[in-house]
Design an enzyme around this catalytic site. Structure first.
Site, PDB file in Angstrom:
ATOM      1  N   LYS A 199      51.405  25.310  32.087  1.00 43.71           N
ATOM      2  CA  LYS A 199      50.270  24.430  31.799  1.00 43.71           C
ATOM      3  C   LYS A 199      50.585  23.483  30.638  1.00 43.71           C
ATOM      4  O   LYS A 199      49.853  22.540  30.357  1.00 43.71           O
ATOM      5  CB  LYS A 199      49.024  25.250  31.487  1.00 43.71           C
ATOM      6  CG  LYS A 199      48.484  26.031  32.699  1.00 43.71           C
ATOM      7  CD  LYS A 199      47.262  26.863  32.318  1.00 43.71           C
ATOM      8  CE  LYS A 199      46.709  27.722  33.433  1.00 43.71           C
ATOM      9  NZ  LYS A 199      45.775  27.010  34.337  1.00 43.71           N
TER      10      LYS A 199
ATOM     11  N   THR B  23      40.457  24.003  38.095  1.00 40.88           N
ATOM     12  CA  THR B  23      39.036  23.730  38.275  1.00 40.88           C
ATOM     13  C   THR B  23      38.411  23.197  36.998  1.00 40.88           C
ATOM     14  O   THR B  23      37.348  22.568  37.052  1.00 40.88           O
ATOM     15  CB  THR B  23      38.262  24.997  38.725  1.00 40.88           C
ATOM     16  OG1 THR B  23      38.632  26.092  37.889  1.00 40.88           O
ATOM     17  CG2 THR B  23      38.530  25.317  40.172  1.00 40.88           C
TER      18      THR B  23
ATOM     19  N   LYS C 165      35.289  20.373  36.392  1.00 41.50           N
ATOM     20  CA  LYS C 165      34.131  20.519  35.502  1.00 41.50           C
ATOM     21  C   LYS C 165      34.076  19.368  34.505  1.00 41.50           C
ATOM     22  O   LYS C 165      33.002  18.803  34.234  1.00 41.50           O
ATOM     23  CB  LYS C 165      34.224  21.832  34.714  1.00 41.50           C
ATOM     24  CG  LYS C 165      34.240  23.091  35.541  1.00 41.50           C
ATOM     25  CD  LYS C 165      34.657  24.286  34.658  1.00 41.50           C
ATOM     26  CE  LYS C 165      35.117  25.465  35.489  1.00 41.50           C
ATOM     27  NZ  LYS C 165      35.873  26.450  34.709  1.00 41.50           N
TER      28      LYS C 165
ATOM     29  N   HIS D  79      46.874  31.811  45.637  1.00 39.67           N
ATOM     30  CA  HIS D  79      46.453  31.072  44.447  1.00 39.67           C
ATOM     31  C   HIS D  79      47.581  30.617  43.543  1.00 39.67           C
ATOM     32  O   HIS D  79      47.335  30.027  42.498  1.00 39.67           O
ATOM     33  CB  HIS D  79      45.510  31.929  43.598  1.00 39.67           C
ATOM     34  CG  HIS D  79      44.127  32.008  44.144  1.00 39.67           C
ATOM     35  ND1 HIS D  79      43.155  31.078  43.840  1.00 39.67           N
ATOM     36  CD2 HIS D  79      43.556  32.876  44.992  1.00 39.67           C
ATOM     37  CE1 HIS D  79      42.041  31.396  44.468  1.00 39.67           C
ATOM     38  NE2 HIS D  79      42.250  32.493  45.182  1.00 39.67           N
TER      39      HIS D  79
ATOM     40  N   ARG E 256      43.886  29.079  30.468  1.00 36.88           N
ATOM     41  CA  ARG E 256      44.803  30.109  30.003  1.00 36.88           C
ATOM     42  C   ARG E 256      46.045  29.480  29.385  1.00 36.88           C
ATOM     43  O   ARG E 256      46.461  28.394  29.790  1.00 36.88           O
ATOM     44  CB  ARG E 256      45.210  31.017  31.171  1.00 36.88           C
ATOM     45  CG  ARG E 256      44.162  32.020  31.541  1.00 36.88           C
ATOM     46  CD  ARG E 256      43.715  32.844  30.361  1.00 36.88           C
ATOM     47  NE  ARG E 256      44.763  33.750  29.917  1.00 36.88           N
ATOM     48  CZ  ARG E 256      44.829  35.026  30.225  1.00 36.88           C
ATOM     49  NH1 ARG E 256      43.880  35.577  30.954  1.00 36.88           N
ATOM     50  NH2 ARG E 256      45.812  35.772  29.794  1.00 36.88           N
TER      51      ARG E 256
HETATM   52  C1  LIG Z   1      37.119  26.901  34.838  1.00 40.06           C
HETATM   53  C2  LIG Z   1      37.647  27.973  33.985  1.00 40.06           C
HETATM   54  C3  LIG Z   1      39.012  28.290  34.008  1.00 40.06           C
HETATM   55  C4  LIG Z   1      40.011  27.554  34.871  1.00 40.06           C
HETATM   56  O1  LIG Z   1      40.628  26.507  34.147  1.00 40.06           O
HETATM   57  P1  LIG Z   1      41.914  25.761  34.693  1.00 40.06           P
HETATM   58  O2  LIG Z   1      42.080  24.606  33.796  1.00 40.06           O
HETATM   59  O3  LIG Z   1      41.627  25.350  36.086  1.00 40.06           O
HETATM   60  O4  LIG Z   1      43.035  26.727  34.596  1.00 40.06           O
HETATM   61  C5  LIG Z   1      39.465  29.301  33.189  1.00 40.06           C
HETATM   62  N1  LIG Z   1      38.621  29.965  32.372  1.00 40.06           N
HETATM   63  C6  LIG Z   1      37.312  29.667  32.310  1.00 40.06           C
HETATM   64  C7  LIG Z   1      36.435  30.432  31.383  1.00 40.06           C
HETATM   65  C8  LIG Z   1      36.783  28.678  33.116  1.00 40.06           C
HETATM   66  O5  LIG Z   1      35.464  28.410  33.062  1.00 40.06           O
END
Ligand SMILES: *Cc1c(COP(=O)(O)O)cnc(C)c1O
Length: 812
Positions: A540, A642, A646, A348, A535
Site C-alpha cells: 500500500k 474501498t 468512501k 480478495h 492497513r
Molecule cells: C474501508 C475500510 C478499510 C479498507 O480500506 P482500504 O483503503 O480499501 O484498504 C479498512 N479499515 C476500515 C476501518 C475501513 O472502514
C-alpha cells in the site's frame, strides 16, 4: 406508524427504569446508551421475527455469507436511522437534557476484522437488508477483537480489545440453535444395517457452538436480516469431564481472539480450528433450516446459496459433503452436485502469502473425516482433469500439493462461481493467479467490483453534505443512488459550490478540533487535508507517502520563505503484530511527525497526524473532512480498495495509481478530476518479467530522491533507532520490491499538481462536486444486486426496498 417525540420520551424512561431500577437522571452515559440501544432493539424485534417468518413461509431462497471477519462499526445510529427513528430520538433526548452523540460514544466498535475484507462483509449486510434480499451473515463471535493500537515513543503497542467487557445489547444468544462440532480423534467408515456407510468417531474433542444473533436492519423497509456469530462452549453433558480451568482452555480458545499468532504451529492450528468451527456450525444450521422447507435434498441449491468470502471458509465444501454423505446418505455424485451448485467464492488478494495453505498432517490430525473427503475430491479432480488437460495443468491446479492443502484450489473446484473484486483484479486472476483454472472453467469466472453503503459513509457520517444534496436534487438518491448524477448539473452553480466548500471547511474544523483534543496538535482547517487510511502494508506504500513528506520538509527547511500550500498529512493504520517492517514505517512517520510538528520554520506549512487505533468509528470522523484520498498501492497489488470509494463519495479528490477500483473511479469521474501517477499494472508486470530493475541505480542518479533517502539515516529525524536504515535498506539495497523509487518522481509531480489546483478554490470545489456526483456506481446496493442476480439467484422480497435501476456507464 410514526413515533412521536413524546411517546419516545415516555417509552425511553420506562425502558431505563426496567433495566436499572432508578430514574434516567441518575444514569451513567453507558447505562443511558444501553437503555437506548435496548429500546431500539425492542422496536425492531417485531420486524426481525416477521422477516424470518416471511422468508420461511414464502419458501424464498436465502443467502448465507460466510466470513471470518465482520467490521460493522457502531450500530445504534445506523439502526435508528434505517428504522426512521433517528431524528425523533435525537430530539427526544435533547428535551431530556441528553445528547445522542455523547451516548453513542459509549458503544463499543466491534473490531471483528482487520480491514477492507471485514468492512465489505458489513457493507454487504447493510445492502442485503436494505434491498430486502434474504441474506444472513455467518461468522465468529471473537471475545477479543483486533488489538487496540497505542503509540509509545512512536512505536506501535498492541493492547487487548475486550469489546465485550460491557454488555453487547445488539446480540441475542440463541440456545435453541446450538450445534456440536467435532475435532481430532479417530474416524472410520462402517456399513450399518441398512447397507449405508456410516462414519464412526472415537476420542474426539466435542465443542458446542452457540449462536449469537444480531439484527441487520434494512433502510425503511421493515426488513431485518440476521448476522449469526458463533461462540465455542463446553457441551453441557460433558461438563463433568472438565474439572479445571486449564482443561477448558482448548475449547474456550477457539473463539477467543481474531487472529491467533501465526508465527508458530500452535497458533496456526488454532486458526484452522476456528475456520472449521465456524464452517461446521454454519453448514449444520443451514441444513437444519432447509429441513423446514420439507423439500427433496436436490432442491437445496434452489433455496440456499452459500458464499465463501476469501478462502477462510472454504471448508464449507467438504463439510457440506460430509453431512450429505454421512448423515443424509446421498451418493458422492448427488452430494457433489448439490454442494457445487450451492457454493460460490470471492478471491480478495493476489498476495502470495495470503493464499492459504494448510499442512496435510495438520488437517489430517485435526479434521480426519474432512481430510478424507478432501482427498477424494482431489482424486476425482485429478482423474477427470488429467486425460483432457494433461499433467502440467492438473498438478498445478490440484488441491493437494507438496504436503499442503491449497484452499484457493479447493474453493475454485467446489464452487460454481469465482469472482474478483474489481475489473483489473478479476483480469489478473484470469491471466495470472488463477490462470490454469480459467482454462479449465472459464464460465465460472466473473467480476463484482466492491462497493460501500452510502447510508453509513455519507448520510450518517456527513450530514452537512447530505442536506445539501437533498436540497439541490431531492431525496430520491438515498434509495436510488444513480439519481446522484443529477447533482452534477450544479458544477457551475456558484452558490452550490460555495455551500459545498463551507460544508467541507466545517467538517475540517471539526476534525481539527478532534486532532487537537487527541493528539495535541493544532492544524489549520484551511490547509489541504491529505488522507491515507488503511492497513499498513508495504504494497500500500505508506512509505512512498512518507518519502514525499520528507522531501517536502527538506524543501521547506532549505527555503522557508517560499510560497507553500499548507498541508496536513493524516494517517490511520494498524500493522500486523508480527510485521516488523510495517511497524518500522509507523515509527518513522511518527518520529518525522514529532520533528515537523514542532519545527518553528515549518509552522502551518506542514503537519503530520497519525491517529492511533484506526477503525470504523475513526474513519467516520476523518473521511468527511478529507480533501485528498491517497490510493498509492503498486499497480496490480490492491484488489479493489474501498476507502477510495468512501473518500470520493465525500468529495475528496483521488491521488492514485491505476490499481484496483481506482481504474473504475477514473472511468466514472474522468481522469481530469483526479490525480493519476505511476506505473500501470502492465508496466509492473513487464518490469518484473524483464528482471533488470535496479533500485540502487535510481538512488544514485536521482539527486532529489537521494537526498530524501539519505535523510532517513543521517540523523535528520531524531528519535529513530535503526528504523530509518531498515527502510533505506529495503529500498536501496534489497531492490525495492514495490517499486517505490521508480514511482517517486511521478508521485512528486502529481503532488505538485494537487498544490497547484488547490490554489484555485473554485475549480477544486467543482471537481469535488463531480466526484460526489459520480460516486453512485460504488454503492454496495448495486454490488449486492449483481451478486444476487448473477451468482446467488436470490430475489428481493420487499416492495419498499431500495430500487436498484440499472446504471448508465461502464460497470459490470
Ligand atoms: C474501508 C475500510 C478499510 C479498507 O480500506 P482500504 O483503503 O480499501 O484498504 C479498512 N479499515 C476500515 C476501518 C475501513 O472502514
Amino acid at each position: 406508524m410514526t413515533l412521536t417525540v413524546k411517546e419516545f420520551i415516555k417509552d425511553f424512561k420506562v425502558q431505563f427504569q426496567s433495566m436499572y431500577a432508578y430514574s434516567y437522571e441518575e444514569g451513567s452515559t453507558e447505562q443511558l446508551y444501553n437503555a437506548l440501544g435496548m429500546y431500539v432493539k425492542n422496536y425492531l424485534s417485531g420486524n426481525w421475527k416477521e422477516t424470518r417468518e416471511k422468508y420461511v413461509k414464502n419458501s424464498v431462497k436465502q443467502v448465507f455469507y460466510f466470513s471470518m471477519e465482520f467490521l460493522p462499526g457502531r450500530q445504534l445510529e445506523s439502526n435508528a436511522y434505517n428504522l426512521g427513528l433517528l431524528d425523533t430520538i435525537r430530539e427526544g433526548l435533547q428535551e431530556m437534557g441528553l445528547s445522542f452523540d455523547e451516548l453513542e460514544e459509549a458503544e463499543a466498535d466491534p473490531a471483528l476484522g482487520n480491514g477492507g475484507l471485514g468492512r465489505l462483509a458489513s457493507c454487504f449486510m447493510d445492502s442485503l437488508a436494505s434491498l430486502g434480499i434474504p441474506g444472513n451473515g455467518n461468522g465468529i463471535r471473537y471475545q477479543y477483537g483486533l488489538f487496540r493500537q497505542k503509540f509509545v515513543d512512536g512505536y506501535q503497542v498492541e493492547l487487548p480489545e475486550n469489546w465485550l467487557r460491557h454488555r453487547n445489547i445488539w446480540e441475542t444468544r440463541n440456545d435453541k440453535s446450538t450445534c456440536m462440532v467435532r475435532f481430532g480423534g479417530n474416524v472410520w467408515l462402517e456399513e450399518n444395517h441398512l447397507g449405508f456407510m456410516e462414519a464412526k468417531y472415537e476420542n474426539t474433542l466435542n465443542v458446542l457452538a452457540v449462536p449469537y444473533d444480531t439484527p441487520m436492519v434494512g433502510y425503511r423497509n421493515d426488513i431485518v436480516n440476521n448476522l449469526r456469530l458463533w461462540s465455542a462452549e463446553i457441551p453441557i453433558d460433558e461438563e463433568e469431564n472438565y474439572h479445571t480451568l486449564e482443561a477448558t482452555e482448548p475449547i474456550k480458545e477457539i473463539t477467543q481472539v481474531l487472529y491467533p499468532d501465526d508465527s508458530n504451529y500452535e497458533g496456526r492450528l488454532l486458526r484452522l480450528k476456528q475456520e472449521y468451527f465456524m464452517v461446521s456450525a454454519g453448514v449444520q444450521s443451514i441444513l437444519r433450516h432447509f429441513r423446514k422447507y420439507n423439500l427433496p435434498r436436490k432442491n437445496i441449491p434452489d433455496k440456499v446459496a452459500i458464499h465463501i468470502n476469501d478462502t477462510h471458509p472454504a471448508l464449507v465444501i467438504p463439510e457440506m459433503m460430509r453431512i450429505l454423505l454421512d448423515e443424509e446418505h446421498l451418493t458422492w455424485e448427488q452430494a457433489w452436485e448439490i454442494t457445487f451448485k450451492t457454493c460460490s467464492y470471492t478471491n480478495h488478494t493476489i498476495l502470495r502469502e495470503a493464499l492459504e495453505k494448510w499442512p496435510i498432517d495438520m488437517m489430517k490430525d485435526l479434521l480426519p473425516r474432512i481430510y478424507m473427503i478432501i482427498e477424494e475430491i482431489n482424486r476425482r479432480f485429478v482423474e477427470t482433469t488429467m486425460p483432457i488437460y494433461g499433467e502440467r495443468i492438473t498438478w498445478q491446479t490440484a488441491i493437494l500439493q507438496n504436503g499442503v492443502v491449497n484452499m484457493a484450489h479447493l474453493a475454485v473446484i467446489g464452487s460454481h462461481s469465482v469472482n474478483g473484486v474489481a475489473k483489473l483484479h478479476t483480469e489478473i486472476l484470469m491471466n495470472d493467479v488463477l490462470k490454469d483454472f480459467f482454462e479449465l472453467y472459464p464460465e465460472r469466472f466473473n467480476n463484482k467490483t466492491n462497493g460501500i453503503t452510502q447510508r453509513r459513509w455519507v448520510h450518517l457520517s456527513n450530514p452537512g453534505l447530505t442536506q445539501l444534496i437533498d436540497k439541490k436534487i431531492g431525496e430520491e438518491w438515498k434509495t436510488n443512488p444513480s439519481e446522484l448524477k443529477v447533482f452534477k448539473s450544479f458544477e457551475k452553480d456558484k452558490k452550490t459550490l460555495q455551500k459545498l466548500a463551507d460544508i467541507k471547511l466545517e467538517n475540517k474544523q471539526r476534525l481539527a478540533d478532534y486532532i487537537e483534543e487527541v493528539k495535541g496538535v493544532k492544524v489549520d482547517p484551511k490547509a489541504i487535508f491529505d488522507v491515507q487510511i488503511k492497513r499498513l502494508h508495504a504494497y500500500k506504500r505508506q512509505h512512498l507517502n512518507l518519502l514525499h513528506i520528507l522531501h517536502r520538509y527538506l524543501e521547506i527547511k532549505e527555503n522557508p520563505t517560499a510560497d507553500y500550500v499548507p498541508r496536513v498529512f493524516i494517517f490511520g493504520a494498524k500493522a500486523a503484530p508480527s510485521y516488523i517492517y510495517a511497524k518500522q514505517i509507523i515509527k518513522v512517520i511518527n518520529s518525522l511527525a514529532n520533528l515537523v510538528n514542532n519545527d518553528p520554520d515549518v509552522g502551518d506549512k506542514l503537519k503530520i497526524v497519525f491517529f492511533e487505533n484506526y477503525g470504523v468509528s475513526l474513519a467516520e470522523k476523518i473521511i468527511p473532512a478529507a480533501d485528498v484520498s491517497e490510493q498509492i498501492s503498486l499497480a496490480s497489488m490492491e484488489a479493489s480498495g474501498t476507502s477510495n470509494m468512501k473518500l470520493m463519495a465525500n468529495g475528496a479528490l483521488t491521488l492514485a495509481t491505476l490499481d484496483g477500483a481506482n481504474i473504475e473511479i477514473k472511468d466514472f469521474v474522468g481522469q481530469e478530476n483526479m490525480f493519476i501517477f505511476g506505473l500501470s499494472s502492465n508496466e509492473v508486470y513487464d518490469l518484473k518479467a524483464a528482471g533488470d530493475y535496479n533500485a540502487r541505480g535510481i538512488y544514485e542518479s536521482n539527486e532529489k530522491l537521494r537526498r530524501t533517502l539519505d535523510a532517513l539515516t543521517d540523523g535528520t529525524i531524531p528519535g529513530l533507532q535503526d528504523e530509518g536504515y531498515a527502510i533505506f535498506d529495503s529500498l536501496v539495497n534489497y531492490n525495492d520490491e514495490y517499486f517505490v523509487l521508480k514511482d517517486f518522481d511521478s508521485y512528486i509531480e502529481a503532488q505538485r499538481k494537487v498544490d497547484e489546483l488547490y490554489k484555485d478554490q473554485k475549480e477544486w470545489t467543482r471537481k469535488s462536486l463531480i466526484n460526489i456526483a459520480s460516486s453512485a456506481p460504488f454503492s454496495a446496493d448495486y454490488t449486492i444486486k449483481r451478486y444476487a442476480d448473477d451468482i446467488w439467484k436470490a430475489k428481493q422480497c420487499s416492495e419498499q426496498s431500495t430500487g436498484v435501476e440499472p446504471l448508465d456507464g461502464p460497470i459490470a
